[in-house]
Design a protein around this motif. Structure first.
Motif, PDB file in Angstrom:
ATOM      1  N   VAL A  58      50.067  35.503  21.256  1.00 38.97           N
ATOM      2  CA  VAL A  58      50.993  35.424  20.122  1.00 38.97           C
ATOM      3  C   VAL A  58      50.904  34.036  19.482  1.00 38.97           C
ATOM      4  O   VAL A  58      50.901  33.903  18.250  1.00 38.97           O
ATOM      5  N   TRP A  59      50.762  32.993  20.318  1.00 42.27           N
ATOM      6  CA  TRP A  59      50.564  31.641  19.755  1.00 42.27           C
ATOM      7  C   TRP A  59      49.346  31.633  18.836  1.00 42.27           C
ATOM      8  O   TRP A  59      49.384  31.115  17.708  1.00 42.27           O
ATOM      9  N   MET A  60      48.233  32.212  19.314  1.00 42.99           N
ATOM     10  CA  MET A  60      46.994  32.183  18.513  1.00 42.99           C
ATOM     11  C   MET A  60      47.169  32.947  17.202  1.00 42.99           C
ATOM     12  O   MET A  60      46.675  32.509  16.159  1.00 42.99           O
ATOM     13  N   GLY A  61      47.871  34.069  17.254  1.00 46.12           N
ATOM     14  CA  GLY A  61      48.108  34.832  16.024  1.00 46.12           C
ATOM     15  C   GLY A  61      48.820  33.991  14.982  1.00 46.12           C
ATOM     16  O   GLY A  61      48.458  33.989  13.794  1.00 46.12           O
ATOM     17  N   PHE A  62      49.816  33.244  15.407  1.00 45.14           N
ATOM     18  CA  PHE A  62      50.532  32.367  14.466  1.00 45.14           C
ATOM     19  C   PHE A  62      49.649  31.201  14.019  1.00 45.14           C
ATOM     20  O   PHE A  62      49.682  30.798  12.857  1.00 45.14           O
ATOM     21  N   PHE A  63      48.863  30.670  14.939  1.00 45.40           N
ATOM     22  CA  PHE A  63      48.022  29.511  14.605  1.00 45.40           C
ATOM     23  C   PHE A  63      47.001  29.872  13.521  1.00 45.40           C
ATOM     24  O   PHE A  63      46.825  29.147  12.537  1.00 45.40           O
ATOM     25  N   VAL A  64      46.351  31.023  13.683  1.00 40.53           N
ATOM     26  CA  VAL A  64      45.357  31.432  12.685  1.00 40.53           C
ATOM     27  C   VAL A  64      46.036  31.683  11.343  1.00 40.53           C
ATOM     28  O   VAL A  64      45.547  31.248  10.291  1.00 40.53           O
ATOM     29  N   ARG A  65      47.190  32.340  11.366  1.00 39.08           N
ATOM     30  CA  ARG A  65      47.863  32.682  10.106  1.00 39.08           C
ATOM     31  C   ARG A  65      48.504  31.461   9.438  1.00 39.08           C
ATOM     32  O   ARG A  65      48.889  31.531   8.276  1.00 39.08           O
ATOM     33  N   ALA A  66      48.604  30.364  10.156  1.00 31.55           N
ATOM     34  CA  ALA A  66      49.136  29.130   9.555  1.00 31.55           C
ATOM     35  C   ALA A  66      48.096  28.437   8.687  1.00 31.55           C
ATOM     36  O   ALA A  66      48.416  27.482   7.979  1.00 31.55           O
ATOM     37  N   HIS A  67      46.843  28.917   8.763  1.00 33.85           N
ATOM     38  CA  HIS A  67      45.756  28.326   7.980  1.00 33.85           C
ATOM     39  C   HIS A  67      45.522  29.106   6.699  1.00 33.85           C
ATOM     40  O   HIS A  67      45.804  30.301   6.634  1.00 33.85           O
ATOM     41  N   PRO A  68      44.932  28.453   5.703  1.00 29.99           N
ATOM     42  CA  PRO A  68      44.499  29.215   4.532  1.00 29.99           C
ATOM     43  C   PRO A  68      43.424  30.213   4.940  1.00 29.99           C
ATOM     44  O   PRO A  68      42.745  30.030   5.939  1.00 29.99           O
ATOM     45  N   ALA A  69      43.282  31.278   4.144  1.00 29.53           N
ATOM     46  CA  ALA A  69      42.280  32.292   4.452  1.00 29.53           C
ATOM     47  C   ALA A  69      40.875  31.690   4.395  1.00 29.53           C
ATOM     48  O   ALA A  69      40.630  30.722   3.679  1.00 29.53           O
ATOM     49  N   ALA A  70      39.977  32.280   5.129  1.00 27.88           N
ATOM     50  CA  ALA A  70      38.603  31.786   5.163  1.00 27.88           C
ATOM     51  C   ALA A  70      37.915  32.015   3.827  1.00 27.88           C
ATOM     52  O   ALA A  70      38.178  32.986   3.135  1.00 27.88           O
ATOM     53  N   ARG A  71      37.059  31.086   3.448  1.00 27.90           N
ATOM     54  CA  ARG A  71      36.202  31.306   2.285  1.00 27.90           C
ATOM     55  C   ARG A  71      34.900  30.561   2.512  1.00 27.90           C
ATOM     56  O   ARG A  71      34.808  29.714   3.404  1.00 27.90           O
TER      57      ARG A  71
END
Lengths: 154, 167
Positions: free
Chosen positions: B68-81
């Motif tokens: 669950v920590w990782m899910g929040f960590f990834v979503r705290a970043h801008p989307a990949a481009r």
């Protein structure tokens, strides 16, 4: 049925358990929920990434390893949970159709003065691919109930 | 989460200290769903069995708390481009904002997480340095944590990962 206790874990013993063939569907399904980075959810993005193909989230490999630990021996063991993992190294990416097995090494087993009903067992757990490449290397302590709580070990 | 969110890596040094990235309530249904897939020990699977366990009640798999920590960590970043300009020619064409993890150290499950507990997840950069092999990437040493409503830390670990700069 719990028939394995602290006393059954002998230092330096090495055993392998189970096997799990990884699918693209489970990689994507896990990643959409817990690690939605492009290389874990999309084949083309995976090919263009540093990992070279659709690859399982490292946390997914930890979860797969936990399941192999459970099915291999922990569900038969008087497990009382884990205080943590001292180190966890992701050494190689895991791709669809990789077949993973668990190698378990008992590193240390010690009794607890404050909690005579249990002991602490330090394990090295390695997730092996079919060619014996180590994908994940982890050192973890599990609290395990004693067969005869309070008895002195020789 | 907006794709136009700040491009900074969450928890980057600069006096901010730990940064909260999300809150999650571990319902009994969520605890059992994760446990069925990955960690079917009795105290993660069944309330009656959990009552007979050392914990006395249903608790979440420690790996669920980490995931669950990782899910929040990834979503705290801008989307990949894609990487812009020259960097695209030498590096991967599609990059992830979080990057690639090398290792975790000192992952500690400090307190049982019981059904109904709400945890707040946080991250903090301890150290970052330029990558020796890829000029547009940095190596991060970061602390991750989750705390209960009463402020007590339930889980923490340190993570080393490799991530692109200036997304």
């Amino acid at each position: 049925m719990q028939d394995l206790f602290f006393e059954d874990f002998v230092t330096d013993e090495v055993r392998t358990f189970g096997s799990h063939k990884v699918s693209a569907e489970e990689i994507i399904s896990f990643a959409k929920e817990y690690d939605p980075q492009p290389m874990h959810v999309d084949e083309q993005a995976g090919k263009a990434s540093m990992l070279g193909g659709l690859a399982a989230s490292g946390w997914h490999t930890c979860a797969i390893m936990m399941r192999l630990i459970c099915d291999g021996f922990l569900l038969r063991t008087a497990s009382m949970g884990s205080p943590g993992v001292s180190e966890n190294k992701w050494l190689a990416p895991v791709f669809p159709n990789d077949v993973l097995t668990l190698r378990r090494t008992v590193m240390e087993a010690r009794t607890s003065k404050s909690r005579p009903e249990m002991g602490l067992v330090s394990f090295r757990f390695e997730l092996l691919k079919a060619d014996k490449t180590v994908a994940l290397d982890q050192v973890c302590v599990i609290m395990i109930g004693r067969r005869n709580p309070g008895a002195r070990l020789a | 989460m907006s794709e136009d969110a700040s491009p900074a890596i969450p928890g980057t040094p600069g006096g901010d200290g730990p940064m909260d990235i999300g809150r999650f309530t571990f319902t009994a249904a969520e605890i059992v769903r994760f446990a069925q897939a990955f960690d079917p020990q009795p105290f993660h699977m069944d309330e009656a069995a959990a009552r007979r366990s050392p914990y006395g009640t249903l608790i979440a798999s420690g790996w669920q708390v980490v995931c669950v920590w990782m899910g929040f960590f990834v979503r705290a970043h801008p989307a990949a481009r894609p990487l812009p300009g020259a960097a695209a020619a030498s590096g991967p064409r599609v990059i992830s904002p979080v990057g690639v993890g090398f290792s975790v150290e000192e992952l500690k499950w400090l307190l049982p997480v019981r059904a109904g507990d709400t945890l707040t997840f946080a991250t903090e950069v301890l150290e970052d340095r330029a990558s020796g092999s890829r000029p547009d990437w940095r190596v991060y040493h970061r602390r991750a944590s989750a705390r209960r409503e009463d402020g007590a830390e339930a889980m923490c670990f340190r993570l080393r990962h490799f991530a692109p700069v200036g997304l």
